[in-house]
Structures are given as C-alpha cells and as structure tokens.
Design a protein around this motif. Structure first.
Motif, PDB file in Angstrom:
ATOM      1  N   ALA A 174      34.452  42.047  47.997  1.00 43.08           N
ATOM      2  CA  ALA A 174      35.212  41.428  47.745  1.00 43.08           C
ATOM      3  C   ALA A 174      34.895  40.182  47.118  1.00 43.08           C
ATOM      4  O   ALA A 174      35.391  39.811  46.755  1.00 43.08           O
ATOM      5  CB  ALA A 174      35.803  41.434  48.886  1.00 43.08           C
ATOM      6  N   LYS A 175      34.016  39.535  47.354  1.00 41.52           N
ATOM      7  CA  LYS A 175      33.365  38.084  47.487  1.00 41.52           C
ATOM      8  C   LYS A 175      33.824  38.056  45.906  1.00 41.52           C
ATOM      9  O   LYS A 175      33.248  36.918  45.127  1.00 41.52           O
ATOM     10  CB  LYS A 175      32.065  37.398  47.568  1.00 41.52           C
ATOM     11  CG  LYS A 175      32.459  37.428  49.802  1.00 41.52           C
ATOM     12  CD  LYS A 175      33.342  36.180  49.749  1.00 41.52           C
ATOM     13  CE  LYS A 175      33.354  36.287  51.389  1.00 41.52           C
ATOM     14  NZ  LYS A 175      34.484  35.776  51.803  1.00 41.52           N
ATOM     15  N   ASP A 177      34.475  40.207  43.833  1.00 42.03           N
ATOM     16  CA  ASP A 177      35.829  39.973  42.959  1.00 42.03           C
ATOM     17  C   ASP A 177      36.103  38.870  42.972  1.00 42.03           C
ATOM     18  O   ASP A 177      37.242  38.590  42.243  1.00 42.03           O
ATOM     19  CB  ASP A 177      36.385  40.864  43.659  1.00 42.03           C
ATOM     20  CG  ASP A 177      36.099  42.292  43.020  1.00 42.03           C
ATOM     21  OD1 ASP A 177      35.282  42.845  42.745  1.00 42.03           O
ATOM     22  OD2 ASP A 177      36.090  43.287  43.779  1.00 42.03           O
ATOM     23  N   GLU A 178      35.967  38.144  43.839  1.00 36.60           N
ATOM     24  CA  GLU A 178      37.225  36.907  44.152  1.00 36.60           C
ATOM     25  C   GLU A 178      36.335  36.035  43.152  1.00 36.60           C
ATOM     26  O   GLU A 178      37.375  34.736  42.282  1.00 36.60           O
ATOM     27  CB  GLU A 178      36.816  36.111  46.106  1.00 36.60           C
ATOM     28  CG  GLU A 178      37.932  34.864  45.791  1.00 36.60           C
ATOM     29  CD  GLU A 178      37.175  34.999  47.032  1.00 36.60           C
ATOM     30  OE1 GLU A 178      38.374  33.499  47.819  1.00 36.60           O
ATOM     31  OE2 GLU A 178      36.358  34.852  47.568  1.00 36.60           O
ATOM     32  N   GLU A 182      38.484  33.071  39.468  1.00 36.30           N
ATOM     33  CA  GLU A 182      37.646  32.129  40.011  1.00 36.30           C
ATOM     34  C   GLU A 182      37.191  31.970  38.242  1.00 36.30           C
ATOM     35  O   GLU A 182      37.972  30.925  37.832  1.00 36.30           O
ATOM     36  CB  GLU A 182      36.792  31.441  40.628  1.00 36.30           C
ATOM     37  CG  GLU A 182      37.860  31.645  42.268  1.00 36.30           C
ATOM     38  CD  GLU A 182      36.620  31.520  43.521  1.00 36.30           C
ATOM     39  OE1 GLU A 182      37.173  31.418  44.701  1.00 36.30           O
ATOM     40  OE2 GLU A 182      35.040  31.492  43.129  1.00 36.30           O
ATOM     41  N   HIS A 205      35.533  27.040  43.703  1.00 34.36           N
ATOM     42  CA  HIS A 205      34.602  28.265  43.869  1.00 34.36           C
ATOM     43  C   HIS A 205      32.947  28.162  44.577  1.00 34.36           C
ATOM     44  O   HIS A 205      32.670  28.696  45.321  1.00 34.36           O
ATOM     45  CB  HIS A 205      34.496  28.256  42.521  1.00 34.36           C
ATOM     46  CG  HIS A 205      32.947  29.477  41.718  1.00 34.36           C
ATOM     47  ND1 HIS A 205      33.636  30.427  41.445  1.00 34.36           N
ATOM     48  CD2 HIS A 205      31.721  29.139  41.299  1.00 34.36           C
ATOM     49  CE1 HIS A 205      32.401  31.797  41.371  1.00 34.36           C
ATOM     50  NE2 HIS A 205      31.798  30.599  40.862  1.00 34.36           N
ATOM     51  N   ASN A 208      33.815  28.661  48.755  1.00 30.22           N
ATOM     52  CA  ASN A 208      33.273  30.242  49.007  1.00 30.22           C
ATOM     53  C   ASN A 208      32.065  30.546  48.979  1.00 30.22           C
ATOM     54  O   ASN A 208      31.957  31.606  49.018  1.00 30.22           O
ATOM     55  CB  ASN A 208      33.892  30.741  47.757  1.00 30.22           C
ATOM     56  CG  ASN A 208      35.841  30.377  48.472  1.00 30.22           C
ATOM     57  OD1 ASN A 208      36.499  30.100  49.039  1.00 30.22           O
ATOM     58  ND2 ASN A 208      36.912  31.242  47.487  1.00 30.22           N
TER      59      ASN A 208
END
Length: 224
Positions: A174-175, A177-178, A182, A205, A208
């Motif tokens: 998930a991270k 993909d995030e 970005e 960015h 996260n």
C-alpha cells in the motif's frame, strides 16, 4: 595474488562497489552486521582488494561505519537518528524540488519522464530492486535540476545514510502504491513549473516514507 590484482579489469572495482552497496541497501547485509572481507570476496568472486576499496567508499558515503576493534559494520541508525535525518531530508528534498520546478530544462524533464516510465514498469512487475534504482535516479535528477551544487552535496551526504531505509519503505504494498502516485504528482508539478506544489509533494513523500519505516521496523531493530 599479485597477478590477479594486476589483471583486474578497470571496471571491476566499480562493479564490486555497486554490488556491495546493493547488498547493504536491499538488506542482504543487515544493519549492524560486520562486513567480512574474505566471505564477501568469495560471494562476489573477486579478490579482497576491490572489496577493501568498496568498503572504504561505502564508509565515505555513510553506509558503513569503521569501528576500532570491530572493523567495518553496516550502518545501523538509532531511532532518534532516523527521525532527525528524515526531518532534514524532507527539507532538502522540498527545497531542491522547488528550485527544480523553476529551473529544469526540457531535456532534464524528458529524462525524468523516461525514468518514470521505466520505474512504473518495474512497479507493475513488482520488481522492487529495479524500481528502487530508477527511483533513486529520479530523485538525483530532480536534485541536480535545482542547479545548486552546495545543495546537491548536502543532499548526497544525508541521503546516503537513508538509502537502506528508503528501500525498505516500499516493502509494504500500500505504501509502495502511494509512493508511485506521489511520483506522478512530482512529474506533473515539474511540467507545470509549480515550485510550491513540488515542495509540498516531496515533503509529504518523505514524511510518508519515515512513517512507513517506523511501522515496518521492529522496535528492537532501532536502538533507543
């Protein structure tokens, strides 16, 4: 041994350095582990001479610590160091991105777009190693596009300490993909020459990534 060193191809030292660096960044050599020259020479099928040179370069880059009576140790940051380093890195990334959005050439932007395309292909194949290499190149290109050599040197010094952790931040799907989204926002901000937008996305960015790393790492893996 002397003959083997004389006949070593000129590019072997660079190749050994890159291989050893990848082993540290990608976690094959765990943080805090001792770098055994003989074992590494056997693993990489080289003499100990390029291994020693690679270790010296990695120490200069901040990925390896040279400790008296212990030898070369893969860098292991304390939790406090992680927080402080990412705090600084977010500011450096944000500032370089803001400058890059104002100063980037068409050629440099095209190169970043090409790297972005290749990086997305690696993401779709779940090739984390390939993705990370291209990701690093994109961030370096953005930093260079800022046109500030003092900033570039400072960025390189701080970023070297965080490479292994930045790699690990994408091990959560998930991270990861995030992070891809970005990066698409970064390219859009560069195209629009929007410095504030670029600063904002880069700083978020890094925030996260810091949070992803703190979630992934076992409490005992970060010295308190």
């Amino acid at each position: 041994m002397i003959l083997s060193q004389i006949s070593t191809p000129p590019n072997l030292h660079e190749q050994t350095f890159l291989q050893l660096k990848a082993m540290i960044v990608e976690g094959e050599i765990a943080p805090g582990s001792k770098l055994n020259e003989r074992a590494l020479a056997e693993t990489l099928s080289v003499s100990r001479t390029p291994i020693r040179e690679a270790i010296r370069r990695l120490a200069a880059d901040g990925l390896v610590e040279l400790i008296n009576n212990r030898g070369a140790i893969a860098l292991q940051l304390k939790k406090e160091d992680v927080l402080h380093s990412f705090e600084l890195m977010a500011e450096l990334e944000g500032f370089s991105g803001e400058l890059a959005a104002k100063r980037i050439s068409k050629e440099a932007l095209s190169e970043i777009e090409a790297l972005q395309y290749e990086m997305l292909a690696c993401h779709s194949r779940k090739d984390l190693s390939g993705y990370y290499k291209l990701n690093s190149q994109i961030h370096q290109h953005i930093n260079l596009a800022a046109g500030n050599p003092v900033l570039a040197n400072t960025y390189a010094q701080v970023n070297a300490r965080l490479q292994a952790l930045r790699f690990r931040s994408n091990q959560d799907q998930a991270k990861w993909d995030e992070a891809v989204l970005e990066h698409e926002e970064m390219v859009a901000a560069l195209k629009a020459a929007d410095g504030q937008r670029m600063r904002k996305v880069l700083m978020q960015h890094l925030e996260n990534k810091k949070n992803a790393i703190l979630n992934l790492l076992e409490p005992q893996s970060l010295n308190k």
